[in-house]
Design an enzyme around this catalytic site. Structure first.
Site: not given
Ligand code: PGA
Length: 254
Positions: A167, A173, A215
């Site tokens: 990640e 986010g 995302s």
């Molecule tokens: P997101 O979050 O899909 O909103 O980017 C992923 C995560 O933090 O596990």
């Protein structure tokens, strides 16, 4: 864990009522009725686990938690142990998420949490990922260190219960600064697999499972799904039944 693609829904600190949580869960349950090629792990806030567990049926969806504490029990106000999560219905726990690392969680603590969670028969989803990319490839060194520190003194027989979730912080986010490309993801997935193959002296790449998160949505999943990632960790879009349903359909069909 099976060899199907694994989709993990990380609800974070959402939704704010149990009623909504149950409604989203039931919506997702309907969406996956006919999907045979994927495995889904829903990680709601821990306080909802017990109630959502009552809505489970069949094997397609499992529950997970978003964190745990590194001690078994005792005078730790507000903390939740792996055993508590397990008795509340969790089969998985996400550990080392960047949002917790940002709050000061270090690799040593993450390692303690992983050990205790594995001891309590939970599958662990260990998040790693660089804050920013480095033209000289420094992010590879950073990711390798995060993995080796997190898995320090963890024996090979536990590997079947460990998923590494790549990640990259810059892609997570609503404040994400960039989208990951298929090429960037594939490079890191192969890199992480190699780190684990070397550490554990494994013969087959298939024995190590890597997820991607940052995302992920129904629009970019088609591109990402053609990499060697074994699944995806979805934040925001896992709270929207329609969008998440579309994403699941796409992964199921590929
Ligand atoms: P997101 O979050 O899909 O909103 O980017 C992923 C995560 O933090 O596990």
């Amino acid at each position: 864990m099976s060899n199907k693609k694994i989709i993990v829904a990380n609800w974070k600190m959402n939704p704010t009522t149990l009623r909504e949580a149950k409604s989203i869960f039931s919506g997702i349950k309907k969406q996956v009725l006919n999907l045979r090629n994927i495995e889904i792990v829903i990680c709601p806030p821990a306080v909802y686990l017990g109630e959502i567990k009552k809505l489970l049926s069949g094997k397609k969806i499992s529950l997970g938690a978003q964190n745990c504490f590194e001690e078994e029990k005792g005078a730790w106000t507000g903390k939740i142990s792996p055993e508590m999560l397990k008795t509340s219905g969790a089969k998985f726990v996400i550990l080392g998420h960047s949002e917790n690392r940002k709050e000061g969680e270090d690799n040593e603590t993450i390692n303690q949490k992983i050990k205790l969670a594995l001891k309590n028969d939970l599958n662990v989803i260990v998040c790693v990922g660089e804050k920013e990319r480095d033209k000289e490839g420094g992010h590879f060194v950073y990711i390798k260190e995060q993995i080796l520190d997190a898995l320090l003194n963890i024996r090979k027989n536990y590997l079947k219960n460990i998923l590494i979730a790549y990640e990259p912080v810059w892609a997570i986010g609503k404040d994400a600064t960039d989208d990951i490309t298929k090429k960037q993801l594939q490079e890191v997935v192969v890199f992480i697999k190699k780190v684990l193959v070397e550490k554990y002296n494994i013969k087959d790449f298939k024995d190590v499972k890597i997820l991607y998160g940052g995302s992920v949505n129904y629009k970019n999943i088609e591109e990402l799904v053609s990499t060697d990632a074994n699944g995806y960790l979805v934040g925001r879009d896992s709270l929207n039944v329609d969008k998440f349903g579309k994403l699941l359909q796409i992964v199921n069909e590929i």
